[in-house]
Design a protein around this motif. Sequence first.
Motif, PDB file in Angstrom:
ATOM      1  N   ASP A  57       0.823  -1.208   0.000  1.00 42.78           N
ATOM      2  CA  ASP A  57       0.000   0.000   0.000  1.00 42.78           C
ATOM      3  C   ASP A  57       0.858   1.259   0.000  1.00 42.78           C
ATOM      4  OD1 ASP A  57      -2.210  -1.588   0.003  1.00 42.78           O
ATOM      5  OD2 ASP A  57      -2.693  -1.306   2.120  1.00 42.78           O
ATOM      6  N   ASP A  60       2.283   1.869  -3.387  1.00 40.85           N
ATOM      7  CA  ASP A  60       1.271   2.450  -4.271  1.00 40.85           C
ATOM      8  C   ASP A  60       1.309   3.978  -4.216  1.00 40.85           C
ATOM      9  OD1 ASP A  60       0.413  -0.007  -5.148  1.00 40.85           O
ATOM     10  OD2 ASP A  60      -1.298  -0.119  -3.776  1.00 40.85           O
ATOM     11  N   LEU A 113       8.455  -1.606  -9.456  1.00 44.74           N
ATOM     12  CA  LEU A 113       7.563  -0.454  -9.516  1.00 44.74           C
ATOM     13  C   LEU A 113       8.101   0.639 -10.427  1.00 44.74           C
ATOM     14  CD1 LEU A 113       4.905   0.614  -7.986  1.00 44.74           C
ATOM     15  CD2 LEU A 113       6.523   1.962  -6.649  1.00 44.74           C
TER      16      LEU A 113
END
Length: 226
Positions: A57, A60, A113
């Motif tokens: 999270d 993100d 990412l």
Amino acid sequence: MKHIVITGTSRGIGLELVKIFSGMGHKVLAISRNFRPLQELNLPGVEVVGCDINRPDDLDQVLIYLQNNAAKVDVLINNAGAILNKGFAETTLEEFRRVYETNVFGVAGLIQLLLPFMEKTGHVVNISSMGGIQGSMKFPGLSAYSSSKGAVITLTEMLAEEYKETGPIFNVLALGAVQTEMLAEAFPGYIAPLKPAEMAEYIANFSLTGHKFFNGKVLQVSNSTP
């Protein structure tokens, strides 16, 4: 002007890296669980994101920032690390996992990412340790830490091979002892030969130029022998 992402920026080498790049006029995305010390400095060109790289999270939030700012990443320095000085027999598997979560899985997750934001000449610099070098001097109590840093070295070599045609470029620095807060907590009373600012200067220069000369290489950054 380069766009640079650095983890582990609340203190030690990471904090000094942010100061150096800010002073050079680069754009810096500083990632740290404890983000307030750096945020309070209000350095020019620096954006601070509170993020635990072990938490999807939180990652993100980094992704959202990059998407919203249409940012590319020229340099990623995976500096965040966890150390444990504890005998192997007394170390729980959970403690082993916590070290690996930060030193290996967090590194892999952040690279995954950021890959879409990096071009062929982008440079990923992973920070390892001399303890992760096969054949180097080893110290009792660092089984989790040193083995995780060995994994980072092999991961770097594998990624350099996998992305050698498309980029980015991957290298790893195996650091000797530096007088950081993390080292002092693990080894009270030990005095390392280098200060964080000194090592940060070397890492900063390497991150900006090393991709021209190296790919998939581990460089031993230590003045100790053997």
